[in-house]
Design a protein around this motif. Structure first.
Motif, PDB file in Angstrom:
ATOM      1  N   ILE A   1      93.275 -25.173 -94.948  1.00  0.00           N
ATOM      2  CA  ILE A   1      93.122 -25.077 -96.404  1.00  0.00           C
ATOM      3  C   ILE A   1      93.100 -23.617 -96.838  1.00  0.00           C
ATOM      4  O   ILE A   1      93.754 -23.240 -97.817  1.00  0.00           O
ATOM      5  N   LYS A   2      92.367 -22.775 -96.119  1.00  0.00           N
ATOM      6  CA  LYS A   2      92.316 -21.344 -96.464  1.00  0.00           C
ATOM      7  C   LYS A   2      93.701 -20.712 -96.338  1.00  0.00           C
ATOM      8  O   LYS A   2      94.103 -19.915 -97.193  1.00  0.00           O
ATOM      9  N   ARG A   3      94.431 -21.042 -95.285  1.00  0.00           N
ATOM     10  CA  ARG A   3      95.762 -20.488 -95.092  1.00  0.00           C
ATOM     11  C   ARG A   3      96.701 -20.917 -96.211  1.00  0.00           C
ATOM     12  O   ARG A   3      97.460 -20.103 -96.751  1.00  0.00           O
ATOM     13  N   LEU A   4      96.625 -22.181 -96.592  1.00  0.00           N
ATOM     14  CA  LEU A   4      97.495 -22.674 -97.658  1.00  0.00           C
ATOM     15  C   LEU A   4      97.152 -22.040 -99.003  1.00  0.00           C
ATOM     16  O   LEU A   4      98.039 -21.749 -99.807  1.00  0.00           O
ATOM     17  N   ARG A   5      95.865 -21.807 -99.249  1.00  0.00           N
ATOM     18  CA  ARG A   5      95.470 -21.129-100.496  1.00  0.00           C
ATOM     19  C   ARG A   5      96.014 -19.706-100.529  1.00  0.00           C
ATOM     20  O   ARG A   5      96.468 -19.233-101.579  1.00  0.00           O
ATOM     21  N   LYS A   6      95.971 -19.014 -99.404  1.00  0.00           N
ATOM     22  CA  LYS A   6      96.542 -17.659 -99.347  1.00  0.00           C
ATOM     23  C   LYS A   6      98.049 -17.711 -99.609  1.00  0.00           C
ATOM     24  O   LYS A   6      98.587 -16.856-100.324  1.00  0.00           O
TER      25      LYS A   6
END
Length: 119
Positions: free
Chosen positions: A73-78
């Motif tokens: 999720i963090k990677r996709l938000r970035k």
């Protein structure tokens, strides 16, 4: 690496066998849903250890899955933030290009066509 794992498995098996042979006392075991009248202590230790390892691995996999999902999720938000910045930058460039093109058309159209002298 494969030979190392085989050696570790052989050592663990030998340890388990020695544990069963060294702890030969018999116990009665009540497993809530089943009662065993006589079981060797070493075997009971091995069963408990195996059950603990299986439960620990299952819980570990679940916890790792939660962490992995959070990382994804963090990677996709970035990635979304990066793509938004690229989109804004592209829109700004397109707007600047359109404004320059409009300015160019305005200056070309502003030249009076009445003065037709070649000089």
């Amino acid at each position: 690496m494969r030979y190392f794992l085989v050696a570790v498995l052989i050592v663990i098996f030998a340890y388990a066998l020695a544990l069963v042979l060294q702890n030969g006392a018999e116990l009665s075991v009540d497993l809530l849903f089943l009662q065993v009248p006589a079981m060797r202590l070493g075997l009971l230790l091995l069963l408990t250890l195996g059950l603990g390892i299986i439960v620990g691995l299952l819980l570990g996999v679940q916890v790792f899955r939660v962490f992995q999902t959070n990382w994804e999720i963090k990677r996709l938000r970035k990635d979304i933030d990066h793509l938004r910045k690229e989109q804004i930058h592209a829109a700004q460039l397109a707007a600047a290009d359109a404004a320059a093109h409009a300015r160019h058309e305005k200056t070309v159209l502003d030249i009076p066509s009445e003065n037709k002298s070649p000089l």
